[in-house]
Design a protein around this motif. Structure first.
Motif, PDB file in Angstrom:
ATOM      1  N   SER A  22     -31.056  60.175 114.025  1.00 53.27           N
ATOM      2  CA  SER A  22     -31.470  61.185 113.502  1.00 53.27           C
ATOM      3  C   SER A  22     -32.223  60.933 112.176  1.00 53.27           C
ATOM      4  N   GLU A  23     -33.399  61.524 111.899  1.00 54.00           N
ATOM      5  CA  GLU A  23     -34.463  61.390 110.952  1.00 54.00           C
ATOM      6  C   GLU A  23     -33.660  61.667 109.422  1.00 54.00           C
ATOM      7  N   THR A  24     -33.161  62.742 109.572  1.00 54.60           N
ATOM      8  CA  THR A  24     -32.367  63.217 108.290  1.00 54.60           C
ATOM      9  C   THR A  24     -31.401  62.122 107.824  1.00 54.60           C
ATOM     10  N   ILE A  25     -30.495  61.553 108.864  1.00 55.56           N
ATOM     11  CA  ILE A  25     -29.394  60.596 108.469  1.00 55.56           C
ATOM     12  C   ILE A  25     -29.845  59.482 108.035  1.00 55.56           C
ATOM     13  N   ARG A  26     -30.902  59.115 108.610  1.00 53.75           N
ATOM     14  CA  ARG A  26     -31.609  57.606 108.250  1.00 53.75           C
ATOM     15  C   ARG A  26     -32.337  57.911 106.766  1.00 53.75           C
ATOM     16  N   GLY A  27     -32.787  59.002 106.590  1.00 53.09           N
ATOM     17  CA  GLY A  27     -33.364  59.327 105.201  1.00 53.09           C
ATOM     18  C   GLY A  27     -32.216  59.383 104.167  1.00 53.09           C
ATOM     19  N   LEU A  28     -31.025  59.752 104.521  1.00 50.34           N
ATOM     20  CA  LEU A  28     -29.779  59.771 103.444  1.00 50.34           C
ATOM     21  C   LEU A  28     -29.283  58.543 103.544  1.00 50.34           C
ATOM     22  N   PHE A  56     -40.268  59.451 103.084  1.00 47.67           N
ATOM     23  CA  PHE A  56     -38.809  59.394 102.743  1.00 47.67           C
ATOM     24  C   PHE A  56     -38.840  59.180 101.210  1.00 47.67           C
ATOM     25  N   MET A  63     -39.717  62.601  99.410  1.00 48.57           N
ATOM     26  CA  MET A  63     -38.499  63.875  99.720  1.00 48.57           C
ATOM     27  C   MET A  63     -37.477  63.341  98.715  1.00 48.57           C
ATOM     28  N   ASP A  64     -37.061  62.157  98.613  1.00 52.45           N
ATOM     29  CA  ASP A  64     -36.107  61.788  97.826  1.00 52.45           C
ATOM     30  C   ASP A  64     -36.349  61.964  96.313  1.00 52.45           C
ATOM     31  N   ALA A 118     -36.186  65.753  95.986  1.00 51.86           N
ATOM     32  CA  ALA A 118     -34.740  66.339  95.916  1.00 51.86           C
ATOM     33  C   ALA A 118     -34.077  65.867  94.920  1.00 51.86           C
TER      34      ALA A 118
END
Length: 112
Positions: free
Chosen positions: A39-45, A54, A57-58, A61
């Protein structure tokens, strides 16, 4: 029946229930982050994504979260004033946020 009439029953029960919910949420979040797979979202988190997208986005956010906190502090300050209190803790938090913002603008302006 005597246990539930104790003055300590309800507070201890509430604390135990709160701890149970806290650890359940913590375990669920940890499992999602560890087992997120592709998951791209989980990798980013998790911080696995090191590209510019990324990082952008960080930053966005973080800025949005900061705005939400500052907005909540200002609202809490105004509510305390409306209730007739001095709102001092919220005033200090707002001052720290404002001073940090001004210092960051000056630092980023000098740095280029």
């Amino acid at each position: 029946m005597q246990v539930t009439r104790s003055k300590w029953f309800l507070p201890l029960f509430a604390v135990a229930l709160g701890l149970l919910v806290f650890f359940a949420i913590l375990a669920g979040a940890g499992a999602i982050l560890l087992l997120g797979g592709r998951s791209e979202t989980i990798r980013g988190l998790r911080g696995d994504g090191g590209d510019e997208r990324f990082r952008k986005m960080d930053i966005h956010a973080t800025a949005l979260a900061g705005l939400a906190v500052i907005f909540a502090i200002i609202i809490a300050f105004l509510v305390e004033l409306a209730r007739g209190h001095n709102g001092n803790p919220y005033g200090w938090l707002a001052a720290i946020g404002g001073i940090t913002y001004i210092a960051a603008i000056i630092l980023f302006r000098i740095r280029g």
